[in-house]
Design a protein around this motif. Structure first.
Motif, PDB file in Angstrom:
ATOM      1  N   SER A   1       3.781  11.267  -2.344  1.00  0.00           N
ATOM      2  CA  SER A   1       2.690  11.934  -1.630  1.00  0.00           C
ATOM      3  C   SER A   1       3.155  12.576  -0.338  1.00  0.00           C
ATOM      4  O   SER A   1       2.375  13.253   0.331  1.00  0.00           O
ATOM      5  CB  SER A   1       1.580  10.927  -1.300  1.00  0.00           C
ATOM      6  OG  SER A   1       1.020  10.383  -2.472  1.00  0.00           O
TER       7      SER A   1
ATOM      8  N   ASP B   1       0.822  -1.213   0.000  1.00  0.00           N
ATOM      9  CA  ASP B   1       0.000   0.000   0.000  1.00  0.00           C
ATOM     10  C   ASP B   1       0.853   1.260   0.000  1.00  0.00           C
ATOM     11  O   ASP B   1       0.516   2.257  -0.638  1.00  0.00           O
ATOM     12  CB  ASP B   1      -0.919   0.016   1.228  1.00  0.00           C
ATOM     13  CG  ASP B   1      -1.835  -1.182   1.284  1.00  0.00           C
ATOM     14  OD1 ASP B   1      -2.600  -1.381   0.323  1.00  0.00           O
ATOM     15  OD2 ASP B   1      -1.758  -1.936   2.278  1.00  0.00           O
TER      16      ASP B   1
ATOM     17  N   ARG C   1       5.379   4.737  -9.441  1.00  0.00           N
ATOM     18  CA  ARG C   1       4.112   5.432  -9.688  1.00  0.00           C
ATOM     19  C   ARG C   1       3.599   5.140 -11.100  1.00  0.00           C
ATOM     20  O   ARG C   1       2.395   5.084 -11.333  1.00  0.00           O
ATOM     21  CB  ARG C   1       4.291   6.935  -9.499  1.00  0.00           C
ATOM     22  CG  ARG C   1       4.327   7.349  -8.059  1.00  0.00           C
ATOM     23  CD  ARG C   1       2.982   7.124  -7.373  1.00  0.00           C
ATOM     24  NE  ARG C   1       1.974   8.059  -7.857  1.00  0.00           N
ATOM     25  CZ  ARG C   1       0.675   7.990  -7.582  1.00  0.00           C
ATOM     26  NH1 ARG C   1       0.219   6.980  -6.869  1.00  0.00           N
ATOM     27  NH2 ARG C   1      -0.168   8.888  -8.035  1.00  0.00           N
TER      28      ARG C   1
ATOM     29  N   VAL D   1      -1.529   9.605   3.653  1.00  0.00           N
ATOM     30  CA  VAL D   1      -1.379   9.471   2.196  1.00  0.00           C
ATOM     31  C   VAL D   1      -2.335   8.420   1.647  1.00  0.00           C
ATOM     32  O   VAL D   1      -2.743   8.492   0.477  1.00  0.00           O
ATOM     33  CB  VAL D   1       0.081   9.125   1.807  1.00  0.00           C
ATOM     34  CG1 VAL D   1       1.012  10.264   2.205  1.00  0.00           C
ATOM     35  CG2 VAL D   1       0.537   7.796   2.397  1.00  0.00           C
ATOM     36  N   LEU D   2      -2.731   7.449   2.478  1.00  0.00           N
ATOM     37  CA  LEU D   2      -3.721   6.463   2.032  1.00  0.00           C
ATOM     38  C   LEU D   2      -5.106   7.096   1.891  1.00  0.00           C
ATOM     39  O   LEU D   2      -5.983   6.526   1.231  1.00  0.00           O
ATOM     40  CB  LEU D   2      -3.775   5.294   3.013  1.00  0.00           C
ATOM     41  CG  LEU D   2      -2.575   4.347   2.959  1.00  0.00           C
ATOM     42  CD1 LEU D   2      -2.660   3.309   4.075  1.00  0.00           C
ATOM     43  CD2 LEU D   2      -2.493   3.663   1.599  1.00  0.00           C
ATOM     44  N   ARG D   3      -5.283   8.276   2.478  1.00  0.00           N
ATOM     45  CA  ARG D   3      -6.528   9.049   2.296  1.00  0.00           C
ATOM     46  C   ARG D   3      -6.336  10.103   1.212  1.00  0.00           C
ATOM     47  O   ARG D   3      -7.107  11.067   1.132  1.00  0.00           O
ATOM     48  CB  ARG D   3      -6.942   9.707   3.607  1.00  0.00           C
ATOM     49  CG  ARG D   3      -7.297   8.732   4.727  1.00  0.00           C
ATOM     50  CD  ARG D   3      -7.943   9.455   5.901  1.00  0.00           C
ATOM     51  NE  ARG D   3      -7.021  10.399   6.522  1.00  0.00           N
ATOM     52  CZ  ARG D   3      -6.228  10.114   7.541  1.00  0.00           C
ATOM     53  NH1 ARG D   3      -6.239   8.879   8.060  1.00  0.00           N
ATOM     54  NH2 ARG D   3      -5.423  11.023   8.049  1.00  0.00           N
ATOM     55  N   ASP D   4      -5.272   9.928   0.404  1.00  0.00           N
ATOM     56  CA  ASP D   4      -4.952  10.852  -0.694  1.00  0.00           C
ATOM     57  C   ASP D   4      -4.533  12.230  -0.211  1.00  0.00           C
ATOM     58  O   ASP D   4      -4.688  13.230  -0.932  1.00  0.00           O
ATOM     59  CB  ASP D   4      -6.119  10.980  -1.690  1.00  0.00           C
ATOM     60  CG  ASP D   4      -6.333   9.708  -2.490  1.00  0.00           C
ATOM     61  OD1 ASP D   4      -5.336   9.014  -2.759  1.00  0.00           O
ATOM     62  OD2 ASP D   4      -7.485   9.403  -2.840  1.00  0.00           O
ATOM     63  N   GLU D   5      -3.995  12.311   0.996  1.00  0.00           N
ATOM     64  CA  GLU D   5      -3.444  13.564   1.503  1.00  0.00           C
ATOM     65  C   GLU D   5      -1.983  13.689   1.055  1.00  0.00           C
ATOM     66  O   GLU D   5      -1.300  12.694   0.809  1.00  0.00           O
ATOM     67  CB  GLU D   5      -3.515  13.606   3.022  1.00  0.00           C
ATOM     68  CG  GLU D   5      -4.925  13.537   3.580  1.00  0.00           C
ATOM     69  CD  GLU D   5      -4.950  13.383   5.094  1.00  0.00           C
ATOM     70  OE1 GLU D   5      -6.054  13.313   5.662  1.00  0.00           O
ATOM     71  OE2 GLU D   5      -3.864  13.323   5.701  1.00  0.00           O
ATOM     72  N   THR D   6      -1.509  14.930   0.954  1.00  0.00           N
ATOM     73  CA  THR D   6      -0.098  15.202   0.675  1.00  0.00           C
ATOM     74  C   THR D   6       0.519  15.793   1.928  1.00  0.00           C
ATOM     75  O   THR D   6      -0.036  16.735   2.514  1.00  0.00           O
ATOM     76  CB  THR D   6       0.062  16.194  -0.493  1.00  0.00           C
ATOM     77  OG1 THR D   6      -0.517  15.628  -1.666  1.00  0.00           O
ATOM     78  CG2 THR D   6       1.537  16.483  -0.755  1.00  0.00           C
ATOM     79  N   HIS D   7       1.653  15.226   2.359  1.00  0.00           N
ATOM     80  CA  HIS D   7       2.264  15.663   3.614  1.00  0.00           C
ATOM     81  C   HIS D   7       3.667  16.217   3.379  1.00  0.00           C
ATOM     82  O   HIS D   7       4.522  15.556   2.792  1.00  0.00           O
ATOM     83  CB  HIS D   7       2.337  14.493   4.599  1.00  0.00           C
ATOM     84  CG  HIS D   7       1.020  14.166   5.225  1.00  0.00           C
ATOM     85  ND1 HIS D   7       0.676  14.546   6.507  1.00  0.00           N
ATOM     86  CD2 HIS D   7      -0.058  13.513   4.733  1.00  0.00           C
ATOM     87  CE1 HIS D   7      -0.555  14.121   6.776  1.00  0.00           C
ATOM     88  NE2 HIS D   7      -1.014  13.496   5.722  1.00  0.00           N
TER      89      HIS D   7
ATOM     90  N   ARG E   1       0.968   4.454  -2.712  1.00  0.00           N
ATOM     91  CA  ARG E   1       1.339   5.759  -2.165  1.00  0.00           C
ATOM     92  C   ARG E   1       2.797   5.701  -1.728  1.00  0.00           C
ATOM     93  O   ARG E   1       3.256   4.701  -1.168  1.00  0.00           O
ATOM     94  CB  ARG E   1       0.447   6.133  -0.980  1.00  0.00           C
ATOM     95  CG  ARG E   1      -1.019   6.270  -1.371  1.00  0.00           C
ATOM     96  CD  ARG E   1      -1.215   7.428  -2.339  1.00  0.00           C
ATOM     97  NE  ARG E   1      -2.597   7.524  -2.794  1.00  0.00           N
ATOM     98  CZ  ARG E   1      -3.035   7.077  -3.967  1.00  0.00           C
ATOM     99  NH1 ARG E   1      -2.192   6.466  -4.794  1.00  0.00           N
ATOM    100  NH2 ARG E   1      -4.291   7.238  -4.317  1.00  0.00           N
TER     101      ARG E   1
ATOM    102  N   GLY F   1      -1.609   3.010  -8.013  1.00  0.00           N
ATOM    103  CA  GLY F   1      -2.404   3.018  -6.803  1.00  0.00           C
ATOM    104  C   GLY F   1      -1.591   3.057  -5.530  1.00  0.00           C
ATOM    105  O   GLY F   1      -2.129   3.310  -4.446  1.00  0.00           O
TER     106      GLY F   1
END
Length: 255
Positions: A124, A55, A95, A143-149, A102, A100
């Motif tokens: 991400s 993942d 990627r 990042v698994l919630r599509d956030e960028t950190h 992250r 899919g």
């Protein structure tokens, strides 16, 4: 319980094993480690073949000792003869092959330029290696919630780098659009690393004609070397010619 599968890629064995052990203590995390780029690719291939894809990929920014800021990330297929795959190249290749997944880059120090390159390559997140485990877990789950950190201290610098890159990309795209279809095909061959003779054989042209096309490409792009032309082409999003398939476009008789 939904478990998160994480692959740690770092060529410092003690760090990789320590981080993997710390993450494995979490009840919802399964973790593996790889000591270099090729080993990571093998792990990813085996996992995909078994139907158990990872993942999240945690990648050392300095994997393989790549020199910071020398070049933008390139597809991972462009592995050196010694098997070398640097961190940002691994990000770009993974990627492309597994969109899919992250990816979070682990860095010794904050570097806005390299962080921007990592984001452009498909990462991400960018996290300092000395951050707390709780912070890293927050990033992994984020990042698994599509956030960028990104670290707050990097935000301004990264935005500046991305804005400059977007401007350069727009200018590069305009220059590439000035090329004829044949010149674009020659440029794609140059991006693929082909020399004049190889381009001639691929496009069924004489070396003299290819030389003329290459000179025209350099002139229209406003550069003085093949290396500079390739760098500009990459900024414009021009990919390499597909060297595995049949030649789509033929130039007719040798000129």
């Amino acid at each position: 319980m939904v478990r998160i599968r994480v692959l740690v890629v770092d060529d410092h064995r003690i760090f990789a094993e320590s981080l993997a052990a710390a993450l494995a203590a979490e009840p919802d995390v399964d973790v593996s480690a790889a000591g270099n780029g090729p080993a990571a690719l093998r792990c990813l291939e085996r996992a995909a073949a078994d139907g158990r894809r990872f993942d999240v990929l945690l990648v050392d920014a300095d994997l393989g000792g790549g020199v910071p800021g020398v070049r933008p990330a390139v597809p991972v297929q462009e592995v050196g003869e010694d098997g070398h795959v640097d961190g940002l190249s691994l990000v770009a290749g993974v990627r492309t092959g597994q969109p899919g997944m992250r990816i979070v880059v682990l860095a010794e120090k904050d570097d806005p330029r390299r962080a921007a390159l990592a984001l452009q390559a498909g990462a991400s997140g960018w996290v300092a290696k000395d951050c707390s485990l709780s912070r890293l877990l927050t990033v992994i789950r984020g990042v698994l919630r599509d956030e960028t950190h990104l670290p707050p201290a990097l935000l301004t610098g990264v935005l500046r780098e991305l804005t400059a890159a977007r401007k350069h990309r727009t200018e590069s795209e305009r220059l590439v659009e000035s090329l004829t279809p044949r010149e674009r095909e020659v440029l794609r061959c140059m991006v693929a690393g082909l020399g004049r003779k190889a381009v001639a054989e691929r496009l069924f042209l004489s070396p003299h004609t290819v030389r003329t096309h290459m000179q025209n490409v350099l002139g229209k792009l406003g550069v003085h070397s093949t290396l500079a032309a390739v760098a500009l082409a990459r900024r414009a999003g021009v990919g390499p010619a597909d060297l595995t398939g049949d030649v789509v476009e033929r130039g007719g008789q040798l000129a």
